[in-house]
Scaffold this motif. Structure first.
Motif, PDB file in Angstrom:
ATOM      1  N   GLN A 322     -18.717   2.937 -26.541  1.00 26.68           N
ATOM      2  CA  GLN A 322     -18.731   3.298 -27.955  1.00 26.68           C
ATOM      3  C   GLN A 322     -17.451   2.847 -28.641  1.00 26.68           C
ATOM      4  N   ARG A 352     -21.275  -5.543 -33.671  1.00 24.03           N
ATOM      5  CA  ARG A 352     -22.601  -5.248 -34.212  1.00 24.03           C
ATOM      6  C   ARG A 352     -22.464  -4.582 -35.579  1.00 24.03           C
ATOM      7  N   PRO A 353     -23.396  -4.853 -36.484  1.00 25.44           N
ATOM      8  CA  PRO A 353     -23.284  -4.330 -37.854  1.00 25.44           C
ATOM      9  C   PRO A 353     -23.469  -2.826 -37.956  1.00 25.44           C
ATOM     10  N   ASP A 354     -24.116  -2.196 -36.974  1.00 27.19           N
ATOM     11  CA  ASP A 354     -24.375  -0.760 -37.070  1.00 27.19           C
ATOM     12  C   ASP A 354     -23.320   0.090 -36.352  1.00 27.19           C
ATOM     13  N   ALA A 355     -22.208  -0.531 -35.970  1.00 26.91           N
ATOM     14  CA  ALA A 355     -21.146   0.216 -35.293  1.00 26.91           C
ATOM     15  C   ALA A 355     -20.543   1.249 -36.240  1.00 26.91           C
ATOM     16  N   THR A 356     -20.334   2.461 -35.743  1.00 27.50           N
ATOM     17  CA  THR A 356     -19.775   3.533 -36.572  1.00 27.50           C
ATOM     18  C   THR A 356     -18.341   3.892 -36.181  1.00 27.50           C
TER      19      THR A 356
END
Length: 390
Positions: A322, A352-356
């Motif tokens: 993560q 990645r574009p959805d990494a938080t």
């Protein structure tokens, strides 16, 4: 019988004895996770009878491990008495052995550090270090007014690798310790349960209360004298066959002088070597040099960031974490510089574009993170039914 015996008794016994110990740990762990709970709620969550839970709670209360924390109404009937872990009911000793310093901490059952000690090492002989650990333990117990029988056990952490391996002989090693039975050595001296781990693993688990809070899969790059990697997968340490998983210091990285081990480019030893003209440098001295943007340190940071970027791609693509967290015995300013200045590899599964979460960040546990993590190894054994679960 002491609290340590009651929580860590590993003597051979019949299945009912082992089941009783597991149930005690399960009840204690359930209450610890919830903060406070009543008997009926504990019984439902663990699939035990209310009478069995009542008996266990009575034992844990008598031993000082649980305390009453008021009552809570749940509709009809009398309010349910709530129970909580008693922070004063038990204590864990954390010991971190580095090539140059010995660090110890005394942590209560609630996870709060109550005392710490630091001693510069000039002799790494195992018997000398054991004697110093005993002295520091006694000092901290006296300082906190803790009776010796309240000590649950000791977590011992040190640089890897453990055992004689092809990586032995590095600058961050503890000379003469590769063939030592460390659990037996400290267990006999302390007369308590002992858990041994490498420093990076302990630091990774300690960071669960910091930047990794709420995370299940992350990597922790630990700066001791060298550089280690702690890997956490589904909340569990990835330890390897002999406890040596994460020995990343010898990962080859490309430099302008060809392939070099990562530890030669990114570590406290590496920084001190690059800044040898400044004389001996401890962590505070490195902090001051970073604060004034010393040119030599800035040059080292530039090469360190390049090397770390290569290692980051390997960690991400092999482990898919993560986030990757930096921490340990390095000034926060330097760790921030590394976290912000390291180039993030494009060819990575973590790109990645959805990494938080940030792909690379500084931890919050500070310089003694591995020392506190050592104590956490013992506390986690008190709260989990599997001794390998942390």
């Amino acid at each position: 019988m002491t609290s340590s015996d009651l929580l860590f008794d590993s003597r051979p016994g019949a299945n009912p004895d082992r089941s009783r110990l597991r149930n005690r740990k399960a009840v204690l762990g359930q209450i610890n996770s919830a903060g406070q709970m009543g008997r009926a709620a504990i019984a439902r969550s663990l699939g035990l009878s209310t009478q069995a839970v009542s008996n266990i709670i009575a034992d844990l209360e008598a031993e000082g491990l649980l305390i009453e924390r008021g009552a809570q109404s749940a509709g009809r009937g009398l309010p349910a008495v709530q129970y909580a872990v008693n922070p004063e009911g038990g204590f864990a000793l954390g010991v971190e052995i580095r090539p140059d310093v010995l660090l110890t901490s005394l942590v209560d059952l609630g996870g709060r550090p109550r005392a710490t000690r630091r001693k510069v090492l000039t002799d790494l002989a195992p018997d000398k270090i054991v004697n110093q650990v005993l002295q520091l333990r006694d000092q901290m117990l006296r300082e906190c007014g803790v009776k010796p029988d309240r000590l649950l056990g000791a977590g011992i952490v040190m640089p890897g690798p453990f055992g004689a391996t092809g990586l032995s002989g590095q600058a961050s090693d503890l000379p003469g310790w590769q063939t030592i039975d460390v659990p037996a050595l400290f267990g006999e001296a302390l007369e308590r349960a002992v858990v041994v781990s490498n420093d990076a693993n302990a630091a990774a688990m300690a960071e669960r209360f910091g930047a990794a809070q709420g995370l299940t899969d992350y990597a922790f790059l630990y700066f001791g004298a060298g550089l280690g990697l702690g890997l956490v997968h589904h909340g569990q340490l990835v330890e390897g066959t002999f406890g040596n998983a994460g020995e990343i210091g010898n990962l080859p990285v490309m430099t302008k002088h060809g392939l070099k081990p990562l530890e030669q480019m990114v570590s406290r030893v590496s920084a001190q070597s690059a800044l040898a003209a400044h004389g001996p440098l401890d962590i505070d001295a490195l902090d001051r040099l970073c604060d004034v943007a010393d040119p030599d340190l800035m040059r080292w940071l530039g090469t360190a960031c390049d090397a770390l970027g290569q290692a980051l791609g390997v960690i991400e693509n092999l482990f898919d974490p993560q986030t990757v967290i930096l921490g340990g015995a390095m000034p926060a300013l330097i760790l921030d510089h590394l976290a912000q200045g390291t180039p993030l590899p494009e060819l990575s599964v973590s790109n990645r574009p959805d990494a938080t979460l940030p792909r690379l960040q500084r931890g919050t546990s500070g310089r003694m993170t591995a020392t506190f993590g050592a104590a956490a190894l013992i506390l986690n054994r008190a709260f989990t039914t599997q001794t390998t679960a942390l």
